[in-house]
Design a protein around this motif. Structure first.
Motif, PDB file in Angstrom:
ATOM      1  N   PRO A   1       7.493  -0.491   9.713  1.00 50.05           N
ATOM      2  CA  PRO A   1       6.777   0.243   8.600  1.00 50.05           C
ATOM      3  C   PRO A   1       5.016   0.593   8.773  1.00 50.05           C
ATOM      4  O   PRO A   1       4.791  -0.384   9.454  1.00 50.05           O
ATOM      5  CB  PRO A   1       6.843  -0.762   7.444  1.00 50.05           C
ATOM      6  N   ASN A   2       4.820   1.454   8.311  1.00 43.23           N
ATOM      7  CA  ASN A   2       3.635   1.695   8.410  1.00 43.23           C
ATOM      8  C   ASN A   2       3.188   2.379   7.067  1.00 43.23           C
ATOM      9  O   ASN A   2       3.644   3.420   6.616  1.00 43.23           O
ATOM     10  CB  ASN A   2       3.126   2.863   9.477  1.00 43.23           C
ATOM     11  N   MET A   3       2.184   2.051   6.105  1.00 45.31           N
ATOM     12  CA  MET A   3       1.991   2.397   5.125  1.00 45.31           C
ATOM     13  C   MET A   3       1.846   3.874   4.745  1.00 45.31           C
ATOM     14  O   MET A   3       2.286   4.547   3.851  1.00 45.31           O
ATOM     15  CB  MET A   3       0.988   1.678   4.213  1.00 45.31           C
ATOM     16  N   VAL A   4       1.234   4.498   5.833  1.00 41.42           N
ATOM     17  CA  VAL A   4       0.869   5.960   5.859  1.00 41.42           C
ATOM     18  C   VAL A   4       2.206   6.735   5.853  1.00 41.42           C
ATOM     19  O   VAL A   4       1.899   7.998   5.429  1.00 41.42           O
ATOM     20  CB  VAL A   4      -0.169   6.183   6.930  1.00 41.42           C
ATOM     21  N   ASP A   5       3.120   6.146   6.473  1.00 41.52           N
ATOM     22  CA  ASP A   5       4.439   7.156   6.598  1.00 41.52           C
ATOM     23  C   ASP A   5       5.226   6.950   5.626  1.00 41.52           C
ATOM     24  O   ASP A   5       6.365   7.698   5.423  1.00 41.52           O
ATOM     25  CB  ASP A   5       5.264   6.654   8.054  1.00 41.52           C
ATOM     26  N   MET A   6       4.900   6.161   4.529  1.00 48.92           N
ATOM     27  CA  MET A   6       5.780   5.867   3.461  1.00 48.92           C
ATOM     28  C   MET A   6       5.491   7.126   2.551  1.00 48.92           C
ATOM     29  O   MET A   6       4.492   7.542   2.136  1.00 48.92           O
ATOM     30  CB  MET A   6       5.564   4.544   2.780  1.00 48.92           C
ATOM     31  N   ALA A   7       6.557   7.312   1.836  1.00 49.87           N
ATOM     32  CA  ALA A   7       6.374   8.535   0.761  1.00 49.87           C
ATOM     33  C   ALA A   7       5.664   8.080  -0.473  1.00 49.87           C
ATOM     34  O   ALA A   7       5.700   6.776  -0.766  1.00 49.87           O
ATOM     35  CB  ALA A   7       7.881   8.830   0.356  1.00 49.87           C
ATOM     36  N   VAL A   8       5.327   8.774  -1.327  1.00 46.38           N
ATOM     37  CA  VAL A   8       4.730   8.713  -2.720  1.00 46.38           C
ATOM     38  C   VAL A   8       5.392   8.088  -3.594  1.00 46.38           C
ATOM     39  O   VAL A   8       6.583   8.662  -3.865  1.00 46.38           O
ATOM     40  CB  VAL A   8       4.053   9.830  -3.160  1.00 46.38           C
ATOM     41  N   GLY A   9       5.277   6.909  -4.141  1.00 44.79           N
ATOM     42  CA  GLY A   9       5.890   6.399  -5.167  1.00 44.79           C
ATOM     43  C   GLY A   9       5.925   7.235  -6.509  1.00 44.79           C
ATOM     44  O   GLY A   9       4.934   7.525  -6.719  1.00 44.79           O
ATOM     45  N   ASP A  10       6.920   7.813  -7.081  1.00 46.90           N
ATOM     46  CA  ASP A  10       6.815   8.476  -8.079  1.00 46.90           C
ATOM     47  C   ASP A  10       6.206   8.094  -9.203  1.00 46.90           C
ATOM     48  O   ASP A  10       6.768   6.970  -9.557  1.00 46.90           O
ATOM     49  CB  ASP A  10       8.372   9.439  -8.548  1.00 46.90           C
TER      50      ASP A  10
ATOM     51  N   THR B   1     -11.906   9.743  -4.754  1.00 42.63           N
ATOM     52  CA  THR B   1     -10.820   9.383  -5.628  1.00 42.63           C
ATOM     53  C   THR B   1     -11.339   8.331  -6.511  1.00 42.63           C
ATOM     54  O   THR B   1     -11.463   7.061  -5.896  1.00 42.63           O
ATOM     55  CB  THR B   1      -9.375   8.930  -4.963  1.00 42.63           C
ATOM     56  N   GLU B   2     -11.349   8.671  -7.764  1.00 37.36           N
ATOM     57  CA  GLU B   2     -11.814   7.276  -8.637  1.00 37.36           C
ATOM     58  C   GLU B   2     -10.666   6.798  -9.359  1.00 37.36           C
ATOM     59  O   GLU B   2      -9.902   7.765  -9.965  1.00 37.36           O
ATOM     60  CB  GLU B   2     -12.783   7.837  -9.707  1.00 37.36           C
TER      61      GLU B   2
ATOM     62  N   LEU C   1       0.722  -1.455  -0.083  1.00 28.99           N
ATOM     63  CA  LEU C   1       0.042   0.089  -0.176  1.00 28.99           C
ATOM     64  C   LEU C   1       0.950   1.368   0.088  1.00 28.99           C
ATOM     65  O   LEU C   1       0.597   2.215  -0.668  1.00 28.99           O
ATOM     66  CB  LEU C   1      -0.927   0.046   1.151  1.00 28.99           C
ATOM     67  N   GLY C   2       1.980   1.090   0.575  1.00 28.07           N
ATOM     68  CA  GLY C   2       2.941   2.313   0.724  1.00 28.07           C
ATOM     69  C   GLY C   2       3.579   2.578  -0.711  1.00 28.07           C
ATOM     70  O   GLY C   2       3.831   3.833  -0.930  1.00 28.07           O
ATOM     71  N   ARG C   3       3.458   1.706  -1.762  1.00 26.68           N
ATOM     72  CA  ARG C   3       4.043   1.973  -3.055  1.00 26.68           C
ATOM     73  C   ARG C   3       2.793   2.341  -4.054  1.00 26.68           C
ATOM     74  O   ARG C   3       3.162   2.511  -5.101  1.00 26.68           O
ATOM     75  CB  ARG C   3       4.702   0.680  -3.427  1.00 26.68           C
ATOM     76  N   TRP C   4       1.635   2.144  -3.546  1.00 29.23           N
ATOM     77  CA  TRP C   4       0.536   2.521  -4.485  1.00 29.23           C
ATOM     78  C   TRP C   4       0.415   4.183  -4.600  1.00 29.23           C
ATOM     79  O   TRP C   4      -0.144   4.731  -3.721  1.00 29.23           O
ATOM     80  CB  TRP C   4      -0.861   1.954  -3.918  1.00 29.23           C
ATOM     81  N   SER C   5       0.570   4.606  -5.574  1.00 30.97           N
ATOM     82  CA  SER C   5       0.864   6.087  -5.810  1.00 30.97           C
ATOM     83  C   SER C   5      -0.364   6.898  -5.607  1.00 30.97           C
ATOM     84  O   SER C   5      -0.522   7.726  -4.917  1.00 30.97           O
ATOM     85  CB  SER C   5       1.495   6.356  -7.111  1.00 30.97           C
ATOM     86  N   ALA C   6      -1.528   6.194  -6.076  1.00 32.70           N
ATOM     87  CA  ALA C   6      -2.801   6.847  -6.223  1.00 32.70           C
ATOM     88  C   ALA C   6      -3.271   6.976  -4.428  1.00 32.70           C
ATOM     89  O   ALA C   6      -3.693   8.036  -4.121  1.00 32.70           O
ATOM     90  CB  ALA C   6      -3.991   5.965  -6.860  1.00 32.70           C
ATOM     91  N   LEU C   7      -3.048   5.801  -3.802  1.00 30.25           N
ATOM     92  CA  LEU C   7      -3.236   5.946  -2.268  1.00 30.25           C
ATOM     93  C   LEU C   7      -2.467   7.028  -1.527  1.00 30.25           C
ATOM     94  O   LEU C   7      -2.894   8.003  -0.763  1.00 30.25           O
ATOM     95  CB  LEU C   7      -3.469   4.575  -1.747  1.00 30.25           C
ATOM     96  N   GLN C   8      -1.274   7.267  -1.713  1.00 30.58           N
ATOM     97  CA  GLN C   8      -0.386   7.784  -1.179  1.00 30.58           C
ATOM     98  C   GLN C   8      -0.538   9.291  -1.482  1.00 30.58           C
ATOM     99  O   GLN C   8      -0.389  10.273  -0.935  1.00 30.58           O
ATOM    100  CB  GLN C   8       1.135   7.591  -1.476  1.00 30.58           C
ATOM    101  N   MET C   9      -0.823   9.544  -3.100  1.00 31.73           N
ATOM    102  CA  MET C   9      -1.239  10.851  -3.512  1.00 31.73           C
ATOM    103  C   MET C   9      -2.610  11.377  -2.570  1.00 31.73           C
ATOM    104  O   MET C   9      -2.674  12.429  -2.176  1.00 31.73           O
ATOM    105  CB  MET C   9      -1.558  11.113  -4.690  1.00 31.73           C
ATOM    106  N   ALA C  10      -3.578  10.524  -2.495  1.00 38.38           N
ATOM    107  CA  ALA C  10      -4.879  10.530  -1.681  1.00 38.38           C
ATOM    108  C   ALA C  10      -4.547  11.298  -0.155  1.00 38.38           C
ATOM    109  O   ALA C  10      -5.044  12.096   0.300  1.00 38.38           O
ATOM    110  CB  ALA C  10      -5.898   9.628  -1.572  1.00 38.38           C
ATOM    111  N   ILE C  11      -3.662  10.356   0.364  1.00 38.31           N
ATOM    112  CA  ILE C  11      -3.059  10.625   1.815  1.00 38.31           C
ATOM    113  C   ILE C  11      -2.254  11.917   1.700  1.00 38.31           C
ATOM    114  O   ILE C  11      -2.669  12.887   2.633  1.00 38.31           O
ATOM    115  CB  ILE C  11      -2.235   9.484   2.284  1.00 38.31           C
ATOM    116  N   GLN C  12      -1.466  12.205   1.071  1.00 36.08           N
ATOM    117  CA  GLN C  12      -0.594  13.372   0.985  1.00 36.08           C
ATOM    118  C   GLN C  12      -1.633  14.595   0.961  1.00 36.08           C
ATOM    119  O   GLN C  12      -1.276  15.646   1.480  1.00 36.08           O
ATOM    120  CB  GLN C  12       0.307  13.404  -0.216  1.00 36.08           C
TER     121      GLN C  12
ATOM    122  N   HIS D   1      -5.089  10.361   6.879  1.00 35.62           N
ATOM    123  CA  HIS D   1      -4.271   9.317   7.166  1.00 35.62           C
ATOM    124  C   HIS D   1      -4.443   7.915   7.815  1.00 35.62           C
ATOM    125  O   HIS D   1      -4.329   6.858   7.965  1.00 35.62           O
ATOM    126  CB  HIS D   1      -3.444  10.231   8.235  1.00 35.62           C
ATOM    127  N   GLN D   2      -5.740   8.410   8.982  1.00 36.04           N
ATOM    128  CA  GLN D   2      -6.348   7.352   9.831  1.00 36.04           C
ATOM    129  C   GLN D   2      -7.095   6.663   9.005  1.00 36.04           C
ATOM    130  O   GLN D   2      -7.187   5.353   9.623  1.00 36.04           O
ATOM    131  CB  GLN D   2      -7.096   8.032  11.163  1.00 36.04           C
TER     132      GLN D   2
END
Length: 183
Positions: free
Chosen positions: A151-160, A82-83, A23-34, A43-44
């Motif tokens: 590791p916690n998926m939410v603390d991982m940076a967005v995969g470019d 987010t679709e 999940l930490g590598r999933w760019s769409a999720l990480q952008m939504a979190i960021q 984040h929660q």
């Protein structure tokens, strides 16, 4: 009646880490979190998603279907306003099922690959690009994610990944599969 295979204690820990790494590598999720597309508690919500996936995967009495997991991921992303139409939901669901199957077999090859990939990109850092609705945002092209000893998926940076903002202000996330030869 066939008794479903049970996860060992080690496999449970590996599965949890694998879910977070994937999940930490999933760019769409990480952008939504960021960007807090689901509100201030995005984040929660993302942490709860990881927990929900984990509980869904460890149900011992039910047959697991990838379509159900895809629906869970799609519903979650829709809850973040987010679709996703780039095929990443299907890819993430398939990889989660593979990780789960490997954990049942006592194999952690996919999780180890995720760990190695994460540790190789740790030193690259993360580039944050602030842009107005009229600007186009693009990333550097290498996958960057921070790795925490716990590791916690939410603390991982967005995969470019290449991204643009359309005329309506929506961020368009391109699928890795659709990028022709870009690496």
């Amino acid at each position: 009646m066939v008794v479903p295979a049970q996860l060992t204690a080690e496999a449970v820990n590996e599965l949890r880490e694998g879910i977070d790494l994937l999940l930490g590598r999933w760019s769409a999720l990480q952008m939504a979190i960021q960007n807090e597309w689901g509100g201030r508690d995005t984040h929660q919500k993302a942490q709860q998603l990881a927990l929900d996936i984990y509980h869904w995967l460890i149900r011992p009495t039910e047959t697991l279907y990838v379509d159900d997991l895809e629906n869970l991921l799609d519903d979650f992303m829709l809850s973040l306003n987010t679709e996703i139409d780039d095929g990443s939901i299907e890819e993430i669901a398939e990889n989660l099922m593979i990780i789960h199957e490997e954990c049942l077999d006592g194999s952690f090859a996919s999780i180890e690959k995720l760990r190695q990939s994460a540790s190789q990109t740790t030193n690259h850092g993360m580039q944050v690009v602030n842009c107005d609705d009229d600007d186009l945002a693009s990333s550097s092209g290498d996958e960057s994610m921070g790795v925490d000893p716990c590791p916690n998926m939410v603390d991982m940076a967005v995969g470019d990944q290449a991204q643009t903002v359309d005329a309506d202000g929506w961020t368009v996330v391109s699928s890795r599969r659709n990028r022709s030869g870009a690496h």
